[in-house]
Write a protein that holds these residues in place. Structure first.
Motif, PDB file in Angstrom:
ATOM      1  N   ALA A  64       0.880  -1.297  -0.081  1.00 23.01           N
ATOM      2  CA  ALA A  64      -0.283   0.075   0.053  1.00 23.01           C
ATOM      3  C   ALA A  64       0.789   1.247  -0.077  1.00 23.01           C
ATOM      4  O   ALA A  64       0.444   2.259  -0.814  1.00 23.01           O
ATOM      5  CB  ALA A  64      -0.722   0.022   1.172  1.00 23.01           C
ATOM      6  N   SER A  65       1.854   1.363   0.676  1.00 24.96           N
ATOM      7  CA  SER A  65       2.907   2.209   0.697  1.00 24.96           C
ATOM      8  C   SER A  65       3.723   2.643  -0.688  1.00 24.96           C
ATOM      9  O   SER A  65       4.098   3.593  -1.005  1.00 24.96           O
ATOM     10  CB  SER A  65       3.598   2.390   1.917  1.00 24.96           C
ATOM     11  OG  SER A  65       2.890   2.295   3.113  1.00 24.96           O
ATOM     12  N   ALA A  66       3.876   1.453  -1.294  1.00 22.55           N
ATOM     13  CA  ALA A  66       4.824   1.456  -2.629  1.00 22.55           C
ATOM     14  C   ALA A  66       4.031   1.747  -3.764  1.00 22.55           C
ATOM     15  O   ALA A  66       4.651   2.147  -4.607  1.00 22.55           O
ATOM     16  CB  ALA A  66       5.744  -0.028  -2.368  1.00 22.55           C
ATOM     17  N   LEU A  67       2.888   1.612  -3.770  1.00 25.08           N
ATOM     18  CA  LEU A  67       2.086   1.907  -5.090  1.00 25.08           C
ATOM     19  C   LEU A  67       2.079   3.361  -5.362  1.00 25.08           C
ATOM     20  O   LEU A  67       1.957   3.473  -6.712  1.00 25.08           O
ATOM     21  CB  LEU A  67       0.727   1.423  -4.646  1.00 25.08           C
ATOM     22  CG  LEU A  67       0.280  -0.062  -4.827  1.00 25.08           C
ATOM     23  CD1 LEU A  67      -0.953  -0.199  -4.392  1.00 25.08           C
ATOM     24  CD2 LEU A  67       0.799  -0.521  -6.156  1.00 25.08           C
ATOM     25  N   PRO A  68       1.994   4.314  -4.451  1.00 20.76           N
ATOM     26  CA  PRO A  68       2.118   5.771  -4.981  1.00 20.76           C
ATOM     27  C   PRO A  68       3.662   6.143  -5.841  1.00 20.76           C
ATOM     28  O   PRO A  68       3.401   6.759  -6.751  1.00 20.76           O
ATOM     29  CB  PRO A  68       2.102   6.657  -3.565  1.00 20.76           C
ATOM     30  CG  PRO A  68       1.371   5.549  -2.795  1.00 20.76           C
ATOM     31  CD  PRO A  68       1.728   4.398  -3.010  1.00 20.76           C
ATOM     32  N   PHE A  69       4.518   5.504  -5.211  1.00 18.52           N
ATOM     33  CA  PHE A  69       5.770   5.630  -5.855  1.00 18.52           C
ATOM     34  C   PHE A  69       5.807   4.812  -7.341  1.00 18.52           C
ATOM     35  O   PHE A  69       6.307   5.421  -8.221  1.00 18.52           O
ATOM     36  CB  PHE A  69       7.133   5.001  -5.014  1.00 18.52           C
ATOM     37  CG  PHE A  69       7.305   5.793  -3.801  1.00 18.52           C
ATOM     38  CD1 PHE A  69       7.854   7.181  -3.839  1.00 18.52           C
ATOM     39  CD2 PHE A  69       6.887   5.236  -2.352  1.00 18.52           C
ATOM     40  CE1 PHE A  69       8.004   7.693  -2.595  1.00 18.52           C
ATOM     41  CE2 PHE A  69       7.274   5.907  -1.525  1.00 18.52           C
ATOM     42  CZ  PHE A  69       7.723   7.578  -1.573  1.00 18.52           C
ATOM     43  N   ALA A  70       5.349   3.859  -7.244  1.00 19.81           N
ATOM     44  CA  ALA A  70       5.013   3.205  -8.559  1.00 19.81           C
ATOM     45  C   ALA A  70       4.190   3.783  -9.674  1.00 19.81           C
ATOM     46  O   ALA A  70       4.468   3.938 -10.689  1.00 19.81           O
ATOM     47  CB  ALA A  70       4.436   1.765  -8.456  1.00 19.81           C
TER      48      ALA A  70
END
Length: 97
Positions: A64-70
């Motif tokens: 959930a935290s990595a998706l905005p960076f992706a």
């Protein structure tokens, strides 16, 4: 095109024939540059590039935290390969008739 200046021959013959290869080379070079950008940023004394930031965030806090960076990576990296694909397809259609 016999007798035309070299610039016109390049524009009307050489470039349309080479367009699909040039477009794919541009897309691959862009993808390689985006992937390797982390190394450049580390040398410039910043700890993470976007690909490495996604990996570290994924390991530390989860998906959930990595998706905005992706999403940022997709927004930055995807337009040029898509434009190269469209350019290549248009050149291929023009060449075939």
């Amino acid at each position: 095109l016999l007798g035309d200046p070299p610039r016109r021959v390049f524009r009307r013959v050489t470039l349309p024939l080479a367009a699909p290869g040039l477009a794919m080379a541009l897309a691959v070079a862009w993808a390689r540059a985006i992937g390797a950008f982390g190394a450049v940023v580390i040398i410039a004394y910043h700890p993470f590039g976007i690909p490495l930031q996604i990996f570290v965030t994924l390991q530390e806090t989860g998906l959930a935290s990595a998706l905005p960076f992706a999403l940022v990576l997709l927004v930055v990296a995807l337009p040029l390969p898509m434009a190269a694909y469209v350019w290549s397809a248009r050149a291929d259609r023009r060449r075939r008739g």
